[in-house]
Motif scaffolding. Sequence first.
Motif, PDB file in Angstrom:
ATOM      1  N   TRP A 295      -2.133 -23.566 -29.777  1.00  0.00           N
ATOM      2  CA  TRP A 295      -1.143 -23.304 -30.819  1.00  0.00           C
ATOM      3  C   TRP A 295      -0.224 -22.179 -30.228  1.00  0.00           C
ATOM      4  N   GLU A 296      -0.294 -21.822 -29.084  1.00  0.00           N
ATOM      5  CA  GLU A 296       0.552 -21.019 -28.255  1.00  0.00           C
ATOM      6  C   GLU A 296       1.808 -21.850 -27.427  1.00  0.00           C
ATOM      7  N   ALA A 297       1.687 -21.964 -26.522  1.00  0.00           N
ATOM      8  CA  ALA A 297       2.970 -22.716 -25.605  1.00  0.00           C
ATOM      9  C   ALA A 297       3.068 -24.031 -25.964  1.00  0.00           C
ATOM     10  N   PRO A 298       1.940 -24.907 -26.075  1.00  0.00           N
ATOM     11  CA  PRO A 298       2.264 -26.371 -26.615  1.00  0.00           C
ATOM     12  C   PRO A 298       2.666 -26.708 -28.097  1.00  0.00           C
ATOM     13  N   ALA A 299       2.068 -25.712 -29.036  1.00  0.00           N
ATOM     14  CA  ALA A 299       2.923 -25.666 -30.185  1.00  0.00           C
ATOM     15  C   ALA A 299       4.338 -25.189 -30.330  1.00  0.00           C
ATOM     16  N   LEU A 300       4.604 -24.208 -29.576  1.00  0.00           N
ATOM     17  CA  LEU A 300       5.930 -23.647 -29.574  1.00  0.00           C
ATOM     18  C   LEU A 300       6.832 -24.864 -29.043  1.00  0.00           C
ATOM     19  N   ILE A 301       6.524 -25.462 -27.853  1.00  0.00           N
ATOM     20  CA  ILE A 301       7.197 -26.500 -27.266  1.00  0.00           C
ATOM     21  C   ILE A 301       7.653 -27.573 -28.283  1.00  0.00           C
ATOM     22  N   TRP A 302       6.453 -28.053 -28.853  1.00  0.00           N
ATOM     23  CA  TRP A 302       6.663 -29.214 -29.787  1.00  0.00           C
ATOM     24  C   TRP A 302       7.388 -29.085 -30.878  1.00  0.00           C
ATOM     25  N   TYR A 303       7.472 -27.607 -31.562  1.00  0.00           N
ATOM     26  CA  TYR A 303       8.182 -27.316 -32.547  1.00  0.00           C
ATOM     27  C   TYR A 303       9.433 -27.178 -32.434  1.00  0.00           C
ATOM     28  N   GLU A 304       9.906 -26.421 -31.093  1.00  0.00           N
ATOM     29  CA  GLU A 304      11.240 -26.480 -30.891  1.00  0.00           C
ATOM     30  C   GLU A 304      11.820 -27.818 -30.689  1.00  0.00           C
ATOM     31  N   ALA A 305      11.068 -28.795 -30.028  1.00  0.00           N
ATOM     32  CA  ALA A 305      11.571 -30.192 -29.750  1.00  0.00           C
ATOM     33  C   ALA A 305      11.922 -30.776 -31.107  1.00  0.00           C
ATOM     34  N   LEU A 306      11.038 -30.423 -32.087  1.00  0.00           N
ATOM     35  CA  LEU A 306      11.204 -31.036 -33.496  1.00  0.00           C
ATOM     36  C   LEU A 306      12.498 -30.518 -34.130  1.00  0.00           C
ATOM     37  N   LYS A 307      12.734 -29.220 -33.958  1.00  0.00           N
ATOM     38  CA  LYS A 307      13.862 -28.656 -34.623  1.00  0.00           C
ATOM     39  C   LYS A 307      15.340 -29.196 -33.935  1.00  0.00           C
ATOM     40  N   ALA A 308      15.147 -29.769 -32.667  1.00  0.00           N
ATOM     41  CA  ALA A 308      16.110 -30.222 -31.907  1.00  0.00           C
ATOM     42  C   ALA A 308      16.229 -31.735 -32.189  1.00  0.00           C
ATOM     43  N   SER A 309      15.427 -32.381 -33.324  1.00  0.00           N
ATOM     44  CA  SER A 309      15.355 -33.778 -33.364  1.00  0.00           C
ATOM     45  C   SER A 309      16.187 -34.133 -34.554  1.00  0.00           C
ATOM     46  N   GLY A 310      16.443 -35.544 -34.921  1.00  0.00           N
ATOM     47  CA  GLY A 310      16.895 -35.990 -35.920  1.00  0.00           C
ATOM     48  C   GLY A 310      16.210 -37.157 -36.667  1.00  0.00           C
ATOM     49  N   PRO A 311      16.896 -37.652 -37.600  1.00  0.00           N
ATOM     50  CA  PRO A 311      16.046 -38.889 -38.280  1.00  0.00           C
ATOM     51  C   PRO A 311      15.717 -39.871 -37.625  1.00  0.00           C
ATOM     52  N   THR A 312      16.507 -40.236 -36.424  1.00  0.00           N
ATOM     53  CA  THR A 312      16.241 -41.424 -35.748  1.00  0.00           C
ATOM     54  C   THR A 312      15.691 -41.337 -34.235  1.00  0.00           C
ATOM     55  N   THR A 313      14.990 -40.092 -34.079  1.00  0.00           N
ATOM     56  CA  THR A 313      14.550 -39.585 -32.885  1.00  0.00           C
ATOM     57  C   THR A 313      13.325 -40.496 -32.573  1.00  0.00           C
ATOM     58  N   GLU A 314      13.372 -41.006 -31.361  1.00  0.00           N
ATOM     59  CA  GLU A 314      12.167 -41.785 -31.064  1.00  0.00           C
ATOM     60  C   GLU A 314      11.399 -41.308 -29.592  1.00  0.00           C
ATOM     61  N   PHE A 315      10.101 -42.090 -29.380  1.00  0.00           N
ATOM     62  CA  PHE A 315       9.590 -41.575 -28.480  1.00  0.00           C
ATOM     63  C   PHE A 315      10.190 -40.708 -27.113  1.00  0.00           C
ATOM     64  N   GLN A 316      11.116 -41.668 -26.606  1.00  0.00           N
ATOM     65  CA  GLN A 316      11.494 -41.441 -25.240  1.00  0.00           C
ATOM     66  C   GLN A 316      12.559 -40.011 -25.517  1.00  0.00           C
ATOM     67  N   GLU A 317      13.255 -39.881 -26.523  1.00  0.00           N
ATOM     68  CA  GLU A 317      14.135 -38.626 -26.645  1.00  0.00           C
ATOM     69  C   GLU A 317      13.518 -37.623 -27.117  1.00  0.00           C
ATOM     70  N   PHE A 318      12.218 -37.611 -27.699  1.00  0.00           N
ATOM     71  CA  PHE A 318      11.321 -36.454 -28.246  1.00  0.00           C
ATOM     72  C   PHE A 318      10.669 -36.021 -26.872  1.00  0.00           C
ATOM     73  N   ALA A 319      10.300 -36.983 -25.935  1.00  0.00           N
ATOM     74  CA  ALA A 319       9.481 -36.708 -24.721  1.00  0.00           C
ATOM     75  C   ALA A 319      10.578 -35.715 -23.900  1.00  0.00           C
ATOM     76  N   ASP A 320      11.889 -36.413 -23.957  1.00  0.00           N
ATOM     77  CA  ASP A 320      13.014 -35.598 -23.012  1.00  0.00           C
ATOM     78  C   ASP A 320      13.009 -34.012 -23.448  1.00  0.00           C
ATOM     79  N   LYS A 321      13.104 -34.063 -24.883  1.00  0.00           N
ATOM     80  CA  LYS A 321      13.328 -32.625 -25.657  1.00  0.00           C
ATOM     81  C   LYS A 321      12.354 -31.950 -25.316  1.00  0.00           C
ATOM     82  N   THR A 322      10.913 -32.371 -25.339  1.00  0.00           N
ATOM     83  CA  THR A 322       9.891 -31.242 -25.057  1.00  0.00           C
ATOM     84  C   THR A 322       9.908 -30.903 -23.683  1.00  0.00           C
ATOM     85  N   TYR A 323      10.378 -31.592 -22.859  1.00  0.00           N
ATOM     86  CA  TYR A 323      10.331 -31.367 -21.248  1.00  0.00           C
ATOM     87  C   TYR A 323      11.541 -30.067 -21.185  1.00  0.00           C
TER      88      TYR A 323
END
Length: 430
Positions: A295-323
Amino acid sequence: MIQTCRCLNCIIPPHLLRKLLESDNKEVRQAALNTLLGTARLRGQRSLRATFGIGLSAAPTDGRRSIFDCQNSNWLPGAVLVRTEQGEESADISVNRAFDGLGATREFYREVLDRNSIDDQGMRLDGYVHYGAGYNNAFWDGQQMVFGDGDGVMFTDFTSSLDVIGHELTHGVTEHVAGLEYHKQSGALNESMSDVFGSLVKQWSLGQTAEQADWLIGAEVFTPGIEADALRSMKAPGTAYDNETFGKDPQPDHMSKFVHLPDTEEGDYGGVHINSGIPNKAFYLTATAIGGYAWEAPALIWYEALKASGPTTEFQEFADKTYLMAGELYGTDSMEQQAVLAGWREVGIRISGLPVRPRRGRGRAIIASAGAGHEGDTLTALARQIEAVSSQVTALAKEVSTLKGKRMPTEPGLSSSRPGNSRSPRSANS
């Protein structure tokens, strides 16, 4: 605030309920049919409310909890208020578990991610227990959390699983943050976000590290008579259950096994509960590679990537955002970023647009194949390469020196014309 989802988010996928329609037990068949029909009706009501904006706004209450008893009715407005923030503990264990689960999820988002309830505006948290008769599901409908009691044969009381509660409430978070459309890859990502944070709510509440966690979703919802570990396994998608009643868990753990289903209610909107296994596995791999509390670094990375996502975000785009988020939060080429890179690569998704860097490609391959960011191995490999190149340069220099030495005796009467020697051959003989 984004609100594009028009779905009813249920913890039990339709393919499991349809399996129960084939049961030899008449009561089990009827309970499954009632659940499927009731869910379809509720989904229609949810869509209408969202379309016309009915009931989607309420005064902020700092996440105040209220629990209602449906008394086995399907009519939510007729439910009885049985516990509030100011009230005492109930004699009904389902009421208390729902109350505590809502509170644990609220506190997780507040303390870990600095989020004020589902909408980050203090949205009230209403929970409804004892919904319907033998209702085999729990769901978030955009306004409240609803729990069925289960049929008592296959499924039990859905308030018994904290990660189920965290899962369903996270659908509300996702709706307000990114509005991921509930079909195909964006829908599977929606389901995965709920599994990820549902599991993290449980891990945070128990104080578990990534290694200690079971990474199971809904381990408590099956009755003791059913041979199944859980509804889903984030650690090993496709292994949560394998029995005569439900068949084998169909979740894939790699893009090569992606399941293509119709984008219909019967097809689970393109298999949103099935293909979520792929991003689930990527998060598990990332969290265990980083180590410590997920719930520390991994959770924060995924949460911030979610905040940068939109309605049509798919796996590849979300993976890029987490990176990218891992790099922004913890540094380029950090252990956290390399763990994200390796986690997605292991499920068949390569981060796009990575820069090409001299002599670092082999190091990156070493990291990815190990499943974690072992920078020590990379540095050792680079050091060996540098040492080998230095040896080659030294040997070449010796060869050049030798060749020069052999060429030094020039034609008779000629002397060296090295820099600084201004004497010509003629002046030397004068």
